[in-house]
Enzyme design. Structure first.
Site, mmCIF file in Angstrom:
data_model
loop_
_atom_site.group_PDB
_atom_site.id
_atom_site.type_symbol
_atom_site.label_atom_id
_atom_site.label_comp_id
_atom_site.label_asym_id
_atom_site.label_seq_id
_atom_site.Cartn_x
_atom_site.Cartn_y
_atom_site.Cartn_z
ATOM 1 N N PHE A 146 -34.994 -99.375 -23.528
ATOM 2 C CA PHE A 146 -35.217 -98.715 -24.933
ATOM 3 C C PHE A 146 -36.049 -97.578 -24.887
ATOM 4 O O PHE A 146 -37.051 -97.341 -24.201
ATOM 5 C CB PHE A 146 -35.841 -99.956 -25.796
ATOM 6 C CG PHE A 146 -36.077 -99.313 -27.338
ATOM 7 C CD1 PHE A 146 -34.979 -99.660 -28.301
ATOM 8 C CD2 PHE A 146 -37.330 -98.570 -27.787
ATOM 9 C CE1 PHE A 146 -35.133 -99.090 -29.455
ATOM 10 C CE2 PHE A 146 -37.409 -98.300 -28.853
ATOM 11 C CZ PHE A 146 -36.265 -98.512 -29.768
ATOM 12 N N ASP A 234 -40.955 -93.363 -18.861
ATOM 13 C CA ASP A 234 -40.926 -93.420 -20.241
ATOM 14 C C ASP A 234 -42.143 -94.400 -20.292
ATOM 15 O O ASP A 234 -42.118 -95.569 -19.978
ATOM 16 C CB ASP A 234 -39.767 -94.263 -20.689
ATOM 17 C CG ASP A 234 -39.896 -94.544 -22.272
ATOM 18 O OD1 ASP A 234 -41.209 -94.576 -22.874
ATOM 19 O OD2 ASP A 234 -38.644 -94.860 -23.045
ATOM 20 N N LYS A 263 -47.255 -94.068 -28.920
ATOM 21 C CA LYS A 263 -47.718 -95.398 -29.307
ATOM 22 C C LYS A 263 -49.422 -95.342 -29.253
ATOM 23 O O LYS A 263 -49.930 -94.844 -30.262
ATOM 24 C CB LYS A 263 -47.306 -96.579 -28.546
ATOM 25 C CG LYS A 263 -45.928 -96.856 -29.015
ATOM 26 C CD LYS A 263 -45.503 -97.956 -28.267
ATOM 27 C CE LYS A 263 -43.855 -98.766 -28.857
ATOM 28 N NZ LYS A 263 -44.122 -99.377 -29.896
#
Length: 411
Positions: A146, A234, A263
């Protein structure tokens, strides 16, 4: 036509209004948090919850951290926005802090993980075009990955359920099995001259909290080096202390060419960054990429304080200690009820996979925990995911484990 009513700034807002005014692409819980403090949240009815979810690994320092509030309010009294026609001190300070703490020499600032990954993928293709020509454009990614919800990133992600149904997909993207070093080596041996970049998560979060093995990431690094491809890490979910290092690559023995972070970087304030070297960054010439809100002074001021508080030996070693405490507590729960087949993860990003007898019941565990005053996450239908604030106390962890024990017993 129904009569419209105006909801003023102080008018009552209810959870029921959600379905009346919001698009239906989410299915939020009935709980509507109203305020938070540290590792605790309170809903509109005043019910208290212990937060083992952390806003999906975002609230790394919990809720309403006083030093983050001060950083935000101090900056709010100076400057909110100037666009990318100007730079600003908080943005430069943040970029310098990120470079000093990592392999990076250059930083691009944006607002979300998807935007950081979009920038990384665009940069990888532009750099390959500049250095190697038009035939080197393929991006290797991995099944169940993802990387965000923009059109490019959702197609690079390895979950078709998120990318199907929106028309023709961009080409030049290949997916391989995650943690399969042999598959990576075989593909490079056959098609390596076409590959411009490999993008990989050190821990596949949405896929079920599955850590990459050192052998797997080392194989990617070696293949990229041998075939002039870039390695993109990532670290949207794993970064900023979540894995007991500032970034997970620092524990895996490899150095990526590009790293993305978001985040936890803003502790709840939207911000992201793409990190890379001076050589690679040179392909982002003036006008090649941009972001209206990227480098926003408010976001950067908060992120500077987040890095200052998290990137310390005490905080990072504390994550390791708390991780061990949580894992041992989860094992004890499993010994009593035999519901998990595997308890895995790195640092304070943990996944509990349901066993065959309770398969696909992760959301039932989530609901039962919420009923008992504990907020957890899921990662697909079969994994309960935990990502509490990094500064959660040992006593709060113990209390949360008791709440989970009660929830599972009730089930």
């Amino acid at each position: 036509m129904p009569k419209k009513t105006t909801v003023g700034a102080r008018a009552s807002v209810t959870r029921e209004m959600y379905e009346q005014v919001m698009t239906p692409n989410y299915a939020p819980a009935a709980i509507m948090p109203e305020r938070g403090e540290g590792s605790r949240l309170w809903d509109a009815d005043g019910k208290e919850y212990l937060d083992f979810a952390g806003g999906i690994a975002v609230s790394a320092l919990g809720h309403a951290h006083p030093q983050l509030i001060k950083a935000l309010t101090d900056q709010a009294n100076k400057l909110w926005h100037v666009s990318n026609f100007f730079t600003n001190k908080p943005a430069i300070r943040l970029a310098k802090m990120l470079c000093d703490a990592t392999f990076a020499e250059r930083v691009f600032l944006a607002n979300s993980g998807a935007e950081a990954n979009e920038a990384a993928l665009k940069l990888a293709r532009r750099y390959a075009l500049d250095k190697h020509g038009v035939d080197k454009y393929e991006i290797l990614a991995f099944d169940h990955a993802f990387h965000g919800r923009t059109w490019f990133t959702v197609c690079v992600g390895g979950q078709p359920k998120y990318s199907d149904g929106f028309g023709p997909k961009p080409g030049g993207i290949v997916h391989l099995p995650f943690n399969d070093a042999a598959a990576v080596k075989q593909y490079f041996a056959q098609q390596g001259d076409k590959v411009c970049a490999v993008i990989v998560e050190p821990v596949q979060g949405e896929a079920g909290v599955i850590p990459a093995t050192p052998e797997f990431v080392q194989a990617i690094r070696e293949c990229c080096d041998a075939h002039n491809a870039l390695m993109i890490f990532d670290e949207i979910q794993t970064g900023v202390g979540r894995c007991a290092a500032l970034y997970a690559y620092q524990k895996l023995g490899v150095v990526p060419d590009i790293l993305t972070t978001a985040k936890a970087l803003g502790g709840g304030f939207p911000i992201s960054a793409m990190l890379t070297t001076q050589e690679i960054a040179s392909s982002l010439v003036v006008g090649a990429h941009g972001s209206t809100f990227g480098g926003n002074p408010l976001a950067c001021a908060v992120a500077c304080k987040v890095l200052e508080l998290i990137n310390t030996p005490e905080m990072l070693s504390g994550v390791e200690t708390k991780s061990h405490q949580m894992i041992e507590g989860l094992k004890a729960i499993n010994q009593k009820y035999n519901v998990f087949d595997d308890i895995r993860g790195v640092g304070l990003l943990l996944g509990c996979e349901m066993n065959a007898r309770h398969r696909d019941r992760a959301r039932e565990v989530l609901s039962a925990c919420a009923d008992n005053g504990l907020l957890v996450l899921v990662a697909g239908p079969n994994v309960v995911r935990l990502a509490p604030p990094l500064n959660i106390s040992e006593s709060e962890i113990n209390h949360g484990l008791v709440l989970m024990d009660n929830a599972i017993q009730n089930l």
